[in-house]
Design a protein around this motif. Structure first.
Motif, PDB file in Angstrom:
ATOM      1  N   LEU A 454      19.158 -15.139  16.310  1.00  0.00           N
ATOM      2  CA  LEU A 454      18.014 -15.242  16.911  1.00  0.00           C
ATOM      3  C   LEU A 454      17.388 -14.581  17.893  1.00  0.00           C
ATOM      4  O   LEU A 454      16.194 -13.934  18.043  1.00  0.00           O
ATOM      5  N   VAL A 455      18.164 -14.496  19.072  1.00  0.00           N
ATOM      6  CA  VAL A 455      17.998 -13.746  20.161  1.00  0.00           C
ATOM      7  C   VAL A 455      17.933 -12.116  19.908  1.00  0.00           C
ATOM      8  O   VAL A 455      17.237 -11.253  20.231  1.00  0.00           O
ATOM      9  N   GLY A 456      18.942 -11.618  19.041  1.00  0.00           N
ATOM     10  CA  GLY A 456      19.099 -10.344  18.481  1.00  0.00           C
ATOM     11  C   GLY A 456      17.649  -9.826  17.697  1.00  0.00           C
ATOM     12  O   GLY A 456      17.270  -8.729  18.180  1.00  0.00           O
ATOM     13  N   ILE A 457      17.205 -10.510  17.071  1.00  0.00           N
ATOM     14  CA  ILE A 457      15.796 -10.302  16.285  1.00  0.00           C
ATOM     15  C   ILE A 457      14.874 -10.198  17.397  1.00  0.00           C
ATOM     16  O   ILE A 457      14.170  -9.242  17.133  1.00  0.00           O
ATOM     17  N   ARG A 458      14.796 -11.103  18.278  1.00  0.00           N
ATOM     18  CA  ARG A 458      13.740 -11.055  19.336  1.00  0.00           C
ATOM     19  C   ARG A 458      13.857  -9.947  20.442  1.00  0.00           C
ATOM     20  O   ARG A 458      12.812  -9.213  20.536  1.00  0.00           O
ATOM     21  N   PHE A 459      14.967  -9.505  20.607  1.00  0.00           N
ATOM     22  CA  PHE A 459      15.292  -8.209  21.423  1.00  0.00           C
ATOM     23  C   PHE A 459      14.721  -7.192  20.544  1.00  0.00           C
ATOM     24  O   PHE A 459      13.963  -6.173  21.054  1.00  0.00           O
ATOM     25  N   ALA A 460      15.023  -6.818  19.263  1.00  0.00           N
ATOM     26  CA  ALA A 460      14.762  -5.953  18.567  1.00  0.00           C
ATOM     27  C   ALA A 460      13.148  -5.830  18.283  1.00  0.00           C
ATOM     28  O   ALA A 460      12.639  -4.616  18.176  1.00  0.00           O
ATOM     29  N   LYS A 461      12.415  -6.711  18.222  1.00  0.00           N
ATOM     30  CA  LYS A 461      10.936  -6.936  18.193  1.00  0.00           C
ATOM     31  C   LYS A 461      10.296  -6.397  19.412  1.00  0.00           C
ATOM     32  O   LYS A 461       9.194  -5.557  19.146  1.00  0.00           O
ATOM     33  N   GLY A 462      10.990  -6.421  20.632  1.00  0.00           N
ATOM     34  CA  GLY A 462      10.245  -5.977  21.708  1.00  0.00           C
ATOM     35  C   GLY A 462       9.301  -6.653  22.357  1.00  0.00           C
ATOM     36  O   GLY A 462       8.707  -6.166  23.556  1.00  0.00           O
ATOM     37  N   ARG A 463       8.922  -8.069  21.842  1.00  0.00           N
ATOM     38  CA  ARG A 463       7.755  -8.592  22.431  1.00  0.00           C
ATOM     39  C   ARG A 463       8.088  -8.886  23.983  1.00  0.00           C
ATOM     40  O   ARG A 463       7.189  -9.256  24.795  1.00  0.00           O
TER      41      ARG A 463
END
Length: 469
Positions: A454-463
């Motif tokens: 979950l946090v890996g996906i959020r980090f990758a999106k850059g929001r």
């Protein structure tokens, strides 16, 4: 192989062309910057974990019931400290942003007003903790053979809570500025005091009284007091120090100053609430298995804390560097530093996992030679070994999100993974599935993998780079 590794760790390979906003540091400069902040932070967190582990080792001479008594107090204590941990997330994030903006006055306002809040809340919570120690520990799952020692230990610890809370606040602000060496020195000295008085008071050495579990708690309080004095000394008013204490910042609350701290801190507070509820339920499930299982769990948890501390220190560096980069309006550098810390953590976690796999039995035997504890503990360390790389990565990614102020998302992740999944799966694997302690620790792997995703996906999106503080 070598070329592939160099490419993986090269600075100019970590960002897409559309993410770049200016000149990037060289690979050497990138890891040097990360290392200068990360190394003291890693040493700091490792020392804290080592002292916790040594507490367990010293208390282990008193038997399994004593180990369990100390271990059962961890989550109730952390629930009380959760308020200050949440506030410190806001302090670190906002001070890091002000440091990047070169706003010294703004950073000192944040520090002063946060210290006032910490002082008031810590006194209130420490008194409540001491008064309701016994029912709190019984609810946590304390068994009859450990409740008396656990209650005494916990009540003594409450004396040091205000010192711990204020020290955590000052250290959080210093870390936001990148001054991780200060926090390292404070904890190094405080931990040394703790160890010395552990030796003197647990077993009654060199003419001191034998206080057993109570002696371990008193030693911790002495360490807390020393840490507080050193933390205040680090804020003495020299011109070259970015942070300092100013009386008017302690007494006058400015809504605009505290608003971003409270905003980030509230979300972090929700995250801490779900984390502590999840951990509390998790410990309650394990404690109900019996004293031997609880003692084994406490030993393995001490080892895990030491392993995790390496990546936690890197997380401090990631949050500080990312926050300062965002203060300079360089989101590309914030992402770059986060990825650099994650790659360093991959190396460390691989070494740790290998150590647990090949030397797990000997590690457990350093705490206890009871065969049932050694056998169970070795199995648990195998689970920790498999989980370590995922835990390391999620720690770095989550630290970057918090450093950017994206604490609402990390709170949601904590609610889903720690507050719901871990205790539920622990109960299912522990009791209906008959897995016992090993089943409970399998839920730890599932929790870490979910958070990593979950946090890996959020980090990758850059929001997280777009948050304003």
């Amino acid at each position: 192989m070598g070329a592939g590794l160099r490419k993986l760790y090269a600075a100019d390979e970590m960002l897409r062309p559309d993410q770049r906003q200016g000149e990037l540091p060289s690979t050497r400069e990138l890891y040097r910057d990360a290392g200068e902040i990360a190394l003291p932070a890693v040493i700091d967190t490792v020392l804290v974990a080592m002292v916790s582990m040594m507490d367990t080792m010293m208390v282990s001479s008193l038997g399994a019931a004593a180990i369990a008594a100390v271990g059962i107090t961890n989550q109730p204590k952390m629930i009380i400290l959760a308020t200050f941990m949440a506030l410190n997330v806001g302090v670190t994030a906002v001070v890091a942003r002000r440091r990047g903006q070169e706003d010294r006055e703004g950073a000192n306002k944040v520090l002063g007003q946060s210290l006032s809040l910490c002082a008031i809340l810590s006194v209130i919570l420490s008194v409540l903790g001491a008064v309701y120690a016994r029912p709190l520990l019984l609810f946590a799952g304390a068994q009859a053979d450990m409740i008396e020692a656990a209650t005494v230990y916990f009540q003594i610890l409450m004396i040091g809570i205000p010192c711990s809370a204020i020290t955590l606040c000052i250290n959080g602000a210093q870390r936001g500025c990148g001054n991780t060496r200060i926090s390292m020195k404070i904890n190094l000295t405080a931990n040394a005091v703790n160890i010395v008085f552990n030796y003197l008071l647990i077993g009654g050495n060199l003419g001191f009284p034998r206080l057993e579990v109570a002696g371990a708690a008193i030693a911790t309080v002495f360490g807390n007091v020393v840490g507080l004095l050193m933390a205040f000394y680090s804020l003495r008013g020299r011109h070259e120090h970015f942070l300092r204490i100013e009386l008017h910042n302690l007494l006058r609350i400015d809504r605009r100053t505290v608003a971003p701290v409270v905003s980030v801190g509230l979300s972090a507070g929700v995250e801490q609430v779900f984390m502590r509820i999840g951990f509390f339920l998790y410990i309650k499930i394990i404690a109900s298995l019996g004293t031997t299982e609880m003692a084994t769990h406490n030993i393995c948890q001490s080892v895990l804390n030491l392993a995790f501390s390496f990546c936690d220190g890197l997380g401090v560096a990631a949050a500080s560097l990312s926050g300062q980069s965002l203060g300079r309006k360089r989101s590309d550098l914030a992402i770059l530093y986060g990825k650099a810390c994650q790659r360093i953590s991959l190396v460390i976690s691989t070494i740790l996992a290998s150590t647990f796999i090949f030397f797990g039995r000997y590690i457990i035997m350093a705490f206890s030679t009871e065969e049932v504890i050694v056998h169970l503990g070795t199995q648990v360390l195998m689970i920790i070994a498999v989980t370590t790389p995922f835990q390391a990565a999620q720690c770095i990614f989550a630290s970057c999100l918090r450093g950017g102020g994206d604490t609402r998302y990390t709170a949601m992740v904590a609610m889903i993974s720690i507050g719901i999944f871990r205790p539920l799966i622990a109960w299912l694997l522990c009791y209906p599935a008959g897995g016992g302690l090993v089943g409970a620790w399998c839920s730890y792997f599932i929790d870490q993998f979910v958070r990593f995703s979950l946090v890996g996906i959020r980090f990758a999106k850059g929001r997280w780079c777009q948050m304003k503080l």
